[in-house]
Design a protein around this motif. Sequence first.
Motif, PDB file in Angstrom:
ATOM      1  N   LYS B  76      -8.403  -3.382  13.846  1.00  0.00           N
ATOM      2  CA  LYS B  76      -8.966  -2.050  13.798  1.00  0.00           C
ATOM      3  C   LYS B  76      -8.317  -1.490  12.535  1.00  0.00           C
ATOM      4  O   LYS B  76      -6.935  -1.681  12.165  1.00  0.00           O
ATOM      5  N   ASP B  77      -9.244  -0.966  11.491  1.00  0.00           N
ATOM      6  CA  ASP B  77      -8.899  -0.641  10.251  1.00  0.00           C
ATOM      7  C   ASP B  77      -7.650   0.816  10.531  1.00  0.00           C
ATOM      8  O   ASP B  77      -7.434   1.397   9.284  1.00  0.00           O
ATOM      9  N   ASN B  78      -7.510   1.316  11.416  1.00  0.00           N
ATOM     10  CA  ASN B  78      -6.456   2.217  11.547  1.00  0.00           C
ATOM     11  C   ASN B  78      -5.054   1.608  11.917  1.00  0.00           C
ATOM     12  O   ASN B  78      -4.119   2.532  12.309  1.00  0.00           O
ATOM     13  N   ILE B  79      -4.996   0.451  11.589  1.00  0.00           N
ATOM     14  CA  ILE B  79      -3.631  -0.212  12.166  1.00  0.00           C
ATOM     15  C   ILE B  79      -3.147  -0.854  10.799  1.00  0.00           C
ATOM     16  O   ILE B  79      -3.806  -1.508  10.078  1.00  0.00           O
ATOM     17  N   CYS B  80      -1.957  -0.489  10.338  1.00  0.00           N
ATOM     18  CA  CYS B  80      -1.496  -0.566   9.142  1.00  0.00           C
ATOM     19  C   CYS B  80      -1.178  -2.205   8.918  1.00  0.00           C
ATOM     20  O   CYS B  80      -0.464  -2.896   9.880  1.00  0.00           O
ATOM     21  N   THR B  81      -1.494  -2.857   7.915  1.00  0.00           N
ATOM     22  CA  THR B  81      -1.354  -4.133   7.394  1.00  0.00           C
ATOM     23  C   THR B  81      -0.783  -4.084   5.995  1.00  0.00           C
ATOM     24  O   THR B  81      -1.607  -3.756   5.255  1.00  0.00           O
ATOM     25  N   ILE B  82       0.074  -4.774   5.870  1.00  0.00           N
ATOM     26  CA  ILE B  82       1.061  -4.712   4.518  1.00  0.00           C
ATOM     27  C   ILE B  82       0.369  -5.195   3.617  1.00  0.00           C
ATOM     28  O   ILE B  82      -0.337  -6.167   3.443  1.00  0.00           O
ATOM     29  N   LYS B  94      -9.526   5.741   0.827  1.00  0.00           N
ATOM     30  CA  LYS B  94     -10.084   4.615   0.081  1.00  0.00           C
ATOM     31  C   LYS B  94      -8.912   3.920  -0.888  1.00  0.00           C
ATOM     32  O   LYS B  94      -8.288   4.490  -1.620  1.00  0.00           O
ATOM     33  N   GLY B  95      -8.945   2.699  -0.865  1.00  0.00           N
ATOM     34  CA  GLY B  95      -8.023   1.994  -1.484  1.00  0.00           C
ATOM     35  C   GLY B  95      -6.486   1.890  -0.960  1.00  0.00           C
ATOM     36  O   GLY B  95      -5.858   1.143  -1.629  1.00  0.00           O
ATOM     37  N   TYR B  96      -6.218   2.553  -0.124  1.00  0.00           N
ATOM     38  CA  TYR B  96      -4.858   2.678   0.277  1.00  0.00           C
ATOM     39  C   TYR B  96      -4.406   1.220   0.977  1.00  0.00           C
ATOM     40  O   TYR B  96      -4.991   0.712   1.964  1.00  0.00           O
ATOM     41  N   LYS B  97      -3.118   1.005   0.471  1.00  0.00           N
ATOM     42  CA  LYS B  97      -2.674  -0.413   1.082  1.00  0.00           C
ATOM     43  C   LYS B  97      -1.255   0.268   1.516  1.00  0.00           C
ATOM     44  O   LYS B  97      -0.309   0.243   0.555  1.00  0.00           O
ATOM     45  N   PRO B  98      -0.980   0.143   2.887  1.00  0.00           N
ATOM     46  CA  PRO B  98       0.402   0.701   3.237  1.00  0.00           C
ATOM     47  C   PRO B  98       1.447  -0.621   2.923  1.00  0.00           C
ATOM     48  O   PRO B  98       1.370  -1.722   2.962  1.00  0.00           O
ATOM     49  N   PRO B  99       2.623  -0.026   2.615  1.00  0.00           N
ATOM     50  CA  PRO B  99       3.769  -0.923   2.302  1.00  0.00           C
ATOM     51  C   PRO B  99       4.437  -1.396   3.690  1.00  0.00           C
ATOM     52  O   PRO B  99       5.679  -1.875   3.461  1.00  0.00           O
ATOM     53  N   TYR B 100       3.905  -1.365   4.741  1.00  0.00           N
ATOM     54  CA  TYR B 100       4.535  -1.854   5.937  1.00  0.00           C
ATOM     55  C   TYR B 100       3.553  -2.180   6.922  1.00  0.00           C
ATOM     56  O   TYR B 100       2.285  -1.898   6.769  1.00  0.00           O
ATOM     57  N   ASN B 101       3.973  -3.251   7.682  1.00  0.00           N
ATOM     58  CA  ASN B 101       3.065  -3.561   9.058  1.00  0.00           C
ATOM     59  C   ASN B 101       3.457  -2.667  10.207  1.00  0.00           C
ATOM     60  O   ASN B 101       4.348  -2.598  10.625  1.00  0.00           O
ATOM     61  N   ALA B 102       2.191  -2.336  10.879  1.00  0.00           N
ATOM     62  CA  ALA B 102       2.277  -1.880  12.228  1.00  0.00           C
ATOM     63  C   ALA B 102       3.080  -2.616  13.263  1.00  0.00           C
ATOM     64  O   ALA B 102       3.080  -3.848  12.735  1.00  0.00           O
ATOM     65  N   THR B 103       3.946  -2.224  14.002  1.00  0.00           N
ATOM     66  CA  THR B 103       4.670  -2.986  15.044  1.00  0.00           C
ATOM     67  C   THR B 103       3.767  -4.085  15.862  1.00  0.00           C
ATOM     68  O   THR B 103       4.350  -5.168  15.933  1.00  0.00           O
ATOM     69  N   VAL B 104       2.619  -3.728  16.255  1.00  0.00           N
ATOM     70  CA  VAL B 104       1.709  -4.673  16.914  1.00  0.00           C
ATOM     71  C   VAL B 104       1.448  -5.896  16.024  1.00  0.00           C
ATOM     72  O   VAL B 104       1.221  -6.777  16.400  1.00  0.00           O
ATOM     73  N   VAL B 105       1.117  -5.463  14.476  1.00  0.00           N
ATOM     74  CA  VAL B 105       0.920  -6.679  13.877  1.00  0.00           C
ATOM     75  C   VAL B 105       1.926  -7.381  13.545  1.00  0.00           C
ATOM     76  O   VAL B 105       1.899  -8.769  13.661  1.00  0.00           O
ATOM     77  N   GLU B 106       3.306  -7.034  13.671  1.00  0.00           N
ATOM     78  CA  GLU B 106       4.427  -7.990  13.552  1.00  0.00           C
ATOM     79  C   GLU B 106       4.704  -8.852  14.588  1.00  0.00           C
ATOM     80  O   GLU B 106       4.839  -9.950  14.598  1.00  0.00           O
ATOM     81  N   ARG B 107       4.261  -8.058  15.811  1.00  0.00           N
ATOM     82  CA  ARG B 107       4.265  -8.692  17.128  1.00  0.00           C
ATOM     83  C   ARG B 107       3.485  -9.824  17.234  1.00  0.00           C
ATOM     84  O   ARG B 107       3.678 -11.214  17.761  1.00  0.00           O
ATOM     85  N   LEU B 108       2.158  -9.483  16.771  1.00  0.00           N
ATOM     86  CA  LEU B 108       1.022 -10.573  16.726  1.00  0.00           C
ATOM     87  C   LEU B 108       1.438 -11.670  16.050  1.00  0.00           C
ATOM     88  O   LEU B 108       1.249 -13.090  16.294  1.00  0.00           O
TER      89      LEU B 108
END
Lengths: 478, 478, 96
Positions: B76-82, B94-108
């Motif tokens: 889902k697009d409210n979960i940060c993907t680096i 719009k256009g925002y790119k986070p500089p880190y991964n959500a913990t769930v993304v790291e775990r996946l």
Amino acid sequence: MNNSSYETVIGLEVHAQLLTETKIFCSCKPEYGADPNTRICPVCMGLPGALPVLNRESVTMAIMMGLALRCDIAAVSEFSRKNYFYPDCPKNYQISMYDKPLCKNGFVEIETDNGPRNIRIERIHLEDDAGKMSHETGKDSLVDFNRCGVPLIEIVSRPDIRTGLEAVKYLVRVQQILRYLGICDGNLEEGSMRCDVNISLRPAGSTELGTKTEIKNLNSFKAIEKGVEFEVERQRRVLEEGGSIEQVTNLWDADSGRLVMMRSKEEANDYRYFPEPDLLPLEVDGEWIDGVRDMIPELPLEKERRFREEYMLSNYDSGVLCAEKGIADYFEIVAESTGLAKKSANWVMREIMRALKNLGCAIETFPVEPEKLAGLIALVEDGIISGSAGQDVFAEMIKSGADPKEVVKKLGLEQISDSSELENMVDSIIAAHPEEGERYREGKKKLLGFFVGQVMRESRGKANPELARNILIKKLGS
Amino acid sequence: MELNNKSISELKKLYGQNSVKPSEVVQSCLDAISNKDNEIGAFLEVMPEDALRRARELEKESSEERALFGIPIAVKDNICTIDRHTTCASKILKGYKPPYNATVVERLLDAGAIIIGKTNMDEFAMGSSTENSAYQITRNPWNMEFAPGGSSGGSAAAVAAYMVPVALGSDTGGSIRQPASLCGVVGLKGTYGRVSRYGLVAFASSLDQIGPITRTVEDSAIVMNVISGRDTFDATTIPDKPGDLTVGLGRGVERLKIAVPGDLERWDIDEELKGILKDTVAKLKEAGANIEPVKFPDMEASIACYYVIANAEASSNLARYDGVKYAFRAEAESIGEMYERTRGEGFGDEVKRRILLGTYVLSAGYYDAYYNKAQQVRAMICSEFETIFSTYDLVMLPTVPGPSFRLGERIDNPIEMYLSDIFTTSANIAGIPALSVPAGFTRKGLPLGIQLMAGYTQEAKLLQGAEMLEKIYNFNKG
Amino acid sequence: MLSDDEIKHIEKLARIRLDNDAREKFKGQLSDIIEFVRTLQKVDTTGFESEARKRSFKPFLREGRAGGELERDKVLEQAPDTKNGFFKVPPVIDKD
């Protein structure tokens, strides 16, 4: 109406930056003066999705201050969000303790003209610092978020302070304690310690509080004293003219020595506090508190008392020596090893403090260790060197950090206390000045000083003046 | 072989037999997306290159034992993907790119999963139809005129349309379970604190939970095993692991005590759904379960409580979108104007409505009547659930009162839209786990869902019961 | 029903500017929602304190271990406007 018809009521809010290894809610390492925006991470930047996790060390330090100011430490305290928009606050809310602070009901003792008095402490709580902005009038503003998330404690006093001078005395005490505990460097100019002042006036004898105004941006003790005086005078004039005080927040402008209004009551923020849902309530158990209690050193007030009793020092001397823990510790080592408290105190208060000022260094990095100073004092007291030679030796010790005995040897400053050597010297001086000898014997006893001077000159200051004097009296006859 | 149709457990078997490669599975999913998603609109962004590159990297490793080896997943697009867009379907990000991964993304990723794209949602997860996305409409794969539900509508549609075997959603008041029900898939929200929220862009911090949307109950357990557990970046995560959630599967429901709310007829529940519910009760009894009616916590109070707390927290959580630090900024002459214009133009109507409501209930004079009262109601609801779960293992009720609705039908009636959350919010209010299982279809071919709730941390029991329902409904469409 | 002044006050607190049409529409909708959540006040919550929400585990704290700072360029590249390593914003006008 004269001045005494109003009583001034002052309460202080002190913000102190804690010297923790990391920021309060993330792992960034705070560093004053670092390049802008190089000490930030998703958490302290409040990036979408980031969450705070409370740092244990900051709680420990806040408890330390709480115990040092005789506060009750809450078993359960809670962080809230204080909501307001400002560009230096990246989340547009501050995480701060609101209705459940960590520490409550303490006091700070200060000296006043009427003896010691307790300024009560209402609360001490933890919060995160904001970033820094630089403004150019009419132009864009620039934001540096490095300071965001640096842990702060806010120490809130009760309105027990009556004058600007008392306010300063209270702040000096708070600053001393923060530094004794090693939890804040207490630098007003750099802003690691900041102070907001609340002032109101009321008719003398009244117990109700008048409308208060707040002053922010007071970044020196002088500014605090002046700002308070300025505002007290202003309020007095308004009241005497039959006006009423408006609840405002002012900024102190140090350059003009004036107050500038920041916001009025109508503009006062509605901060919409509510419990911070990202953090659970903070639980502090007895074990934690006991552990912190063991970390607290002797505090300035107790130390001053002990110095007066143990070393028989005056209030003034013990106050000066205890102002800084490093100096007090230094003094104690010197006093213990010389056994001469007053002499040691004089050395520390005059020579050491002057040297520190000239060198611009802290006692911790001062090149002359206390043991070496004790050695120097002993050399003077034992008559090995003269008092004035002692000054020369001290100057040399500051330069090289060398042992006093070595310096004395190197400079050839040992006193001549060998009577046979001095007797020979005295004989030749008397022989060289027959006229003065004659007048001395005729009753001009003041000429003894002339002869002592000659001996000192001949010996290049190394003669023990007491011994030389006795020999001269004997040899000159009467 | 249509690999995109396979469940996680089926893919794991195929990988175990070395009969497929991750890149083949990924390609199959990518093909399904390009065939169907033009029409459905489940994805805001697909990452074919990233996904294929990672699939080929995985092929070099022999790490098939990893729990999600080679499993494509949508997020889902409210979960940060680096370094990959994370917009919450909002113009303001719009256009925002986070500089880190959500913990769930790291775990996946650690478990060997392959992220294939970001799914559409209601802006900032506020909504029940995914129509509040600033970017696109998502259609229900079972009938393109109908809404997929929301706010995790993109995730539910992607799984229902066999574009991916699993997608992550987030559930604040039903945002996983409601679209799962409307799209005919399994949606699980764990106990509050079961899955880390670090990197989930906050809507309502005390209610938000990330969870899996899958086509089978077993897959739900497999994914939950990977993403759950304490995270040192989220202070609200539960310390202990839930244990292997697949262990309860296949145990049946013998001797399980299942409660059904006694006053369901009060609600306008779809007739066919009522029939399914009645039939389910009978079948569960046959299977040995003990089923009784109970007094359920007041659902209207629960939803009102939800709207106060969720929006109060949201008003603060969304304060950070101000145009200073990232993404959208409306140009302006002063900071105040920039704030008001950025937020006025950057947020959609529903988000603005909720921020304004949240601001109102926290503002001076209203806090006690709304926010504080809602917290008391919350405490009461928690306690009532505790009482229920001290006797019963599970509670069974519809997820939503009926099937999906036509796109556009409810968009202008916020209250009616809010009431579609009537059966789901109480699990968020109480922080207990809940899930929606596909229970069949209306005569018009729209999916219906049945919801189970379990006591605090009882996800294993929840999945055990859900698997039984799955068997009863015999919903295997592989 | 919310008054114009009330909704404008909330707009100001929330820093969201509505145009007149939106304000009219929102006023009605927000009033409905407020009416709806006001039903809470009828719920008898005697004996339940707002802080009594269940918490079944001991909260944990972070031990001081420094690190994790982001590279400045990475942060600034997301910003709408920057200058010399700072975030740049329109003037913060002092109210005199």
